[in-house]
Motif scaffolding. Structure first.
Motif, PDB file in Angstrom:
ATOM      1  N   TYR A  22      82.242 130.065 -17.818  1.00 27.44           N
ATOM      2  CA  TYR A  22      82.522 128.723 -18.331  1.00 27.44           C
ATOM      3  C   TYR A  22      82.020 128.581 -19.764  1.00 27.44           C
ATOM      4  N   MET A  23      82.633 127.661 -20.484  1.00 24.32           N
ATOM      5  CA  MET A  23      82.180 127.367 -21.837  1.00 24.32           C
ATOM      6  C   MET A  23      80.887 126.544 -21.765  1.00 24.32           C
ATOM      7  N   PRO A  24      80.080 126.554 -22.828  1.00 25.16           N
ATOM      8  CA  PRO A  24      78.890 125.695 -22.848  1.00 25.16           C
ATOM      9  C   PRO A  24      79.294 124.228 -22.819  1.00 25.16           C
ATOM     10  N   MET A  25      78.415 123.377 -22.326  1.00 23.86           N
ATOM     11  CA  MET A  25      78.733 121.968 -22.168  1.00 23.86           C
ATOM     12  C   MET A  25      79.088 121.299 -23.494  1.00 23.86           C
ATOM     13  N   GLN A  26      78.568 121.801 -24.597  1.00 24.38           N
ATOM     14  CA  GLN A  26      78.908 121.255 -25.907  1.00 24.38           C
ATOM     15  C   GLN A  26      80.403 121.356 -26.179  1.00 24.38           C
ATOM     16  N   PHE A  27      81.044 122.419 -25.696  1.00 24.93           N
ATOM     17  CA  PHE A  27      82.480 122.601 -25.887  1.00 24.93           C
ATOM     18  C   PHE A  27      83.257 121.462 -25.223  1.00 24.93           C
ATOM     19  N   TYR A  28      82.912 121.134 -23.989  1.00 27.01           N
ATOM     20  CA  TYR A  28      83.607 120.050 -23.283  1.00 27.01           C
ATOM     21  C   TYR A  28      83.273 118.693 -23.901  1.00 27.01           C
ATOM     22  N   ARG A  29      82.035 118.545 -24.397  1.00 27.04           N
ATOM     23  CA  ARG A  29      81.636 117.299 -25.038  1.00 27.04           C
ATOM     24  C   ARG A  29      82.481 117.035 -26.284  1.00 27.04           C
ATOM     25  N   GLU A  30      82.691 118.065 -27.083  1.00 22.18           N
ATOM     26  CA  GLU A  30      83.507 117.901 -28.287  1.00 22.18           C
ATOM     27  C   GLU A  30      84.967 117.634 -27.933  1.00 22.18           C
ATOM     28  N   ALA A  31      85.477 118.287 -26.883  1.00 23.43           N
ATOM     29  CA  ALA A  31      86.857 118.042 -26.452  1.00 23.43           C
ATOM     30  C   ALA A  31      87.032 116.609 -25.950  1.00 23.43           C
ATOM     31  N   TRP A  32      86.005 116.076 -25.301  1.00 23.31           N
ATOM     32  CA  TRP A  32      86.058 114.688 -24.807  1.00 23.31           C
ATOM     33  C   TRP A  32      86.051 113.707 -25.980  1.00 23.31           C
ATOM     34  N   LYS A  33      85.162 113.931 -26.932  1.00 25.55           N
ATOM     35  CA  LYS A  33      85.069 113.027 -28.073  1.00 25.55           C
ATOM     36  C   LYS A  33      86.310 113.093 -28.955  1.00 25.55           C
ATOM     37  N   ALA A  34      86.961 114.275 -29.006  1.00 27.29           N
ATOM     38  CA  ALA A  34      88.175 114.417 -29.810  1.00 27.29           C
ATOM     39  C   ALA A  34      89.405 113.860 -29.099  1.00 27.29           C
ATOM     40  N   GLY A  35      89.252 113.458 -27.861  1.00 25.88           N
ATOM     41  CA  GLY A  35      90.381 112.909 -27.111  1.00 25.88           C
ATOM     42  C   GLY A  35      91.275 113.957 -26.474  1.00 25.88           C
ATOM     43  N   GLU A  36      90.864 115.221 -26.522  1.00 27.98           N
ATOM     44  CA  GLU A  36      91.664 116.257 -25.873  1.00 27.98           C
ATOM     45  C   GLU A  36      91.592 116.124 -24.359  1.00 27.98           C
ATOM     46  N   ILE A  37      90.420 115.810 -23.843  1.00 30.69           N
ATOM     47  CA  ILE A  37      90.249 115.523 -22.414  1.00 30.69           C
ATOM     48  C   ILE A  37      90.143 114.006 -22.270  1.00 30.69           C
ATOM     49  N   LYS A  38      91.005 113.411 -21.470  1.00 26.92           N
ATOM     50  CA  LYS A  38      91.012 111.962 -21.267  1.00 26.92           C
ATOM     51  C   LYS A  38      90.471 111.626 -19.887  1.00 26.92           C
ATOM     52  N   ARG A  39      90.230 110.321 -19.688  1.00 27.38           N
ATOM     53  CA  ARG A  39      89.623 109.885 -18.425  1.00 27.38           C
ATOM     54  C   ARG A  39      90.503 110.221 -17.230  1.00 27.38           C
ATOM     55  N   GLU A  40      91.840 110.130 -17.405  1.00 25.59           N
ATOM     56  CA  GLU A  40      92.715 110.446 -16.272  1.00 25.59           C
ATOM     57  C   GLU A  40      92.636 111.924 -15.894  1.00 25.59           C
ATOM     58  N   HIS A  41      92.371 112.785 -16.865  1.00 21.67           N
ATOM     59  CA  HIS A  41      92.202 114.208 -16.562  1.00 21.67           C
ATOM     60  C   HIS A  41      90.921 114.429 -15.768  1.00 21.67           C
ATOM     61  N   LEU A  42      89.863 113.737 -16.168  1.00 22.39           N
ATOM     62  CA  LEU A  42      88.588 113.860 -15.457  1.00 22.39           C
ATOM     63  C   LEU A  42      88.724 113.341 -14.034  1.00 22.39           C
ATOM     64  N   ARG A  43      89.416 112.210 -13.864  1.00 22.20           N
ATOM     65  CA  ARG A  43      89.575 111.643 -12.522  1.00 22.20           C
ATOM     66  C   ARG A  43      90.345 112.585 -11.611  1.00 22.20           C
ATOM     67  N   GLN A  44      91.388 113.213 -12.147  1.00 21.97           N
ATOM     68  CA  GLN A  44      92.160 114.150 -11.320  1.00 21.97           C
ATOM     69  C   GLN A  44      91.316 115.357 -10.934  1.00 21.97           C
ATOM     70  N   ALA A  45      90.504 115.837 -11.871  1.00 25.36           N
ATOM     71  CA  ALA A  45      89.638 116.985 -11.573  1.00 25.36           C
ATOM     72  C   ALA A  45      88.620 116.621 -10.492  1.00 25.36           C
ATOM     73  N   LEU A  46      88.072 115.412 -10.549  1.00 27.46           N
ATOM     74  CA  LEU A  46      87.120 114.970  -9.524  1.00 27.46           C
ATOM     75  C   LEU A  46      87.803 114.838  -8.172  1.00 27.46           C
ATOM     76  N   ALA A  47      89.020 114.322  -8.163  1.00 30.57           N
ATOM     77  CA  ALA A  47      89.752 114.163  -6.903  1.00 30.57           C
ATOM     78  C   ALA A  47      90.053 115.519  -6.276  1.00 30.57           C
ATOM     79  N   GLU A  48      90.426 116.500  -7.106  1.00 26.55           N
ATOM     80  CA  GLU A  48      90.712 117.836  -6.587  1.00 26.55           C
ATOM     81  C   GLU A  48      89.460 118.496  -6.040  1.00 26.55           C
TER      82      GLU A  48
END
Length: 561
Positions: free
Chosen positions: A65-91
């Motif tokens: 896995y990538m370091p958590m900083q990688f996902y943090r930057e993707a979240w702040k840049a809008g590459e990962i959106k809340r609906e993507h996170l919700r789907q991942a949690l549901a899965e």
């Protein structure tokens, strides 16, 4: 050695299973002149992704896995959106809230505990500011020995490979004083005299002396190999190649024995509560184990969210109904390698000329060949590394007597060039050579440094005159009695694999690819991976020659092609 060592009946099945399990986790790596991409986790493809990741973290501290900083930057840049996170949690089906996942982005990641070796425990008690670490010293010693042992005729001296890797190393350890002097450990050389002469015997000794039950021993062997993973990957390649040829190779077992022998050499035999061995086993036992189904955590969920963020736009784009302009007649068909660099040319051609159709196929064009330049013995594979060649290609001008003349002239030129190599390598002669020819090389060095649009010479054309280069064409080497039938069968198989058996354009082009670079040890990695790190020129020209053959075309026509 070309075959596995004989295993005595006293060696248990559990020991052999642990050895093979550890060796099978190492992915092979190809040599630099055939450099191709290999999945470093190839030996763990039978495991779920999360289990493989947690296992590697336990063994080496690395993660898939990538370091958590990688996902943090993707979240702040809008590459990962809340609906993507919700789907991942549901899965995942885990009772984890979105707020918990957001908190995980900001937390400092702790260093994951890993399984140690005895040398790590000893290093923990050394003054590493002023003393070398055992871990590093062992890696250097093994690497230097393997570099000499596996040398491919580049050095003027190397060990006798006929006696085997482990046996050769053990002989050197029993005579070498360098490690004992460097590490102030006089007992090492004396302990080396008591080690078994066979690799399997050493591994059995290590299991007994270090006190590992069979259930844990496989992990110890994996950690041991991963500490010398570069050379282990090379030995895995030798085993892979041997098995392609129907034999086997046990260098990786020898290497495992060598690295494990160092742990035995460092063991002083003390088993008191304050002994290094006791501290080591305590550290080993305290490292968390990995279950068959690893617990889903923040990294896994954020990784899945990022995958969803990438996949959704791609799926939507592919689902759009786009009808390209289609010509009623196809004037040209161009078959490119499926390398991503070819896509630019394919799109450009089809957008500029609707009557040009492009095709994608692996750049070796289905030819199971090796290539031997005329007048040399330098055979190399020209197909994917997972496969073994069944045919050979060389060159010919169409006249056997002229081929023989070209081969002799080329061999003479290569021998003259090789006669200068000792002057470039031997310590004494290099000073004389530089002093004598230094000014003469000045112009060549300057020209090499200046920009140039000229094509670089390839090694395939080395020691050939321009006229000879124009005369020679790739030629499949087949016994005369099998030529007609097998050539037609080969052509039919290739065309069938390319789905190119009807609707031919008048002009069909086969487009291979390659690269040119200077002073680049990884140059083969820029060439065609489907051709085992070579250019696709030999394959494209050989197949074009095959498909243009009159007898082959006649046989294909009888097959309705």
């Amino acid at each position: 050695m070309n075959a596995p060592q004989n295993i005595s009946s006293d060696d248990s099945a559990a020991l052999l299973s642990a050895i093979h399990a550890a060796c099978n986790t190492i992915a092979p790596t190809w040599p630099l002149d055939q450099f191709i991409a290999v999945n470093p986790y190839w030996g763990r493809i039978n495991l779920p992704f999360d289990v493989a990741s947690h296992t590697l973290t336990r063994l080496t501290g690395s993660s898939t896995y990538m370091p958590m900083q990688f996902y943090r930057e993707a979240w702040k840049a809008g590459e990962i959106k809340r609906e993507h996170l919700r789907q991942a949690l549901a899965e995942a089906g885990m009772p984890i809230s979105e707020d918990t996942m957001m908190d995980a982005l900001e937390r400092t990641e702790p260093v994951a505990p890993t399984l140690p070796l005895l040398c790590d425990t000893l290093d923990g008690k050394r003054d590493l500011v002023h003393e070398p670490a055992w871990r590093d010293t062992i890696a250097v010693q093994i690497s230097q020995f393997c570099a000499a042992y596996f040398d491919r005729d580049q050095a003027d001296w190397h060990p006798d490979s006929r006696t085997g890797l482990y046996t050769n190393w053990l002989q050197s350890m029993r005579q070498d004083h360098s490690i004992t002097l460097l590490m102030h450990a006089p007992a090492i050389r004396a302990r080396a005299k008591d080690l078994p002469d066979e690799a399997i015997g050493l591994i059995k000794l290590a299991q007994d002396r270090l006190g590992f039950p069979s259930a844990q021993f496989s992990e110890l062997l994996q950690v041991t190999l991963l500490r010398i993973n570069g050379w282990a990957a090379w030995c895995a390649y030798l085993r892979w190649q041997a098995r392609l040829g129907g034999s086997d190779d046990d260098h990786i077992i020898d290497l495992l024995a060598i690295r494990l022998a160092w742990e035995c050499l460092l063991d002083d035999g003390a088993r008191a509560l304050a002994s290094p061995w006791t501290d080591w086993r305590s550290q080993w036992s305290s490292t968390p184990e990995v279950s068959d189904k690893a617990v889903t955590g923040a990294h896994e969920i954020w990784q899945r969210a990022q995958e969803i963020a990438y996949q959704q736009p791609l799926v939507n784009a592919l689902a759009q109904n786009r009808t390209p302009a289609v010509s009623t007649t196809v004037a040209v068909q161009a078959a490119f390698c499926i390398d991503v660099r070819s896509e630019v040319f394919r799109r450009a051609l089809e957008s500029a000329a609707p009557d040009i159709q492009t095709l994608g196929f692996a750049g070796f064009f289905g030819l199971p060949i090796s290539y031997t330049p005329l007048g040399t013995q330098a055979t190399r594979p020209q197909l994917p590394g997972l496969l073994a060649p069944s045919l050979n290609v060389t060159e010919s001008c169409g006249q056997p007597t002229e081929d023989l003349t070209i081969a002799r002239e080329r061999q003479a030129r290569l021998q003259r060039a090789a006669s200068w190599q000792p002057f470039q390598r031997l310590p004494g002669s290099t000073f004389t050579l530089v002093e004598s020819l230094g000014l003469g090389y000045l112009g060549k060095i300057i020209r090499r440094s200046l920009p140039s649009s000229a094509n670089g010479a390839t090694t395939d054309l080395r020691a050939l005159t321009p006229r000879q280069t124009q005369q020679l064409r790739p030629q499949l080497v087949m016994p005369d009695a099998r030529v007609s039938g097998e050539r037609a069968a080969l052509a039919k198989g290739v065309l069938g694999a390319m789905s190119l058996t009807e609707g031919f354009a008048r002009l069909v082009i086969l487009v291979g690819h390659g690269s040119q670079s200077a002073n680049n040890p990884h140059a083969a990695g820029l060439d065609c991976g489907a051709c085992c790190g070579q250019t696709g020129e030999v394959n494209a020209r050989a197949l074009a020659s095959l498909l243009n053959d009159t007898e082959v075309r006649k046989a294909l026509a009888e097959e309705s092609i």
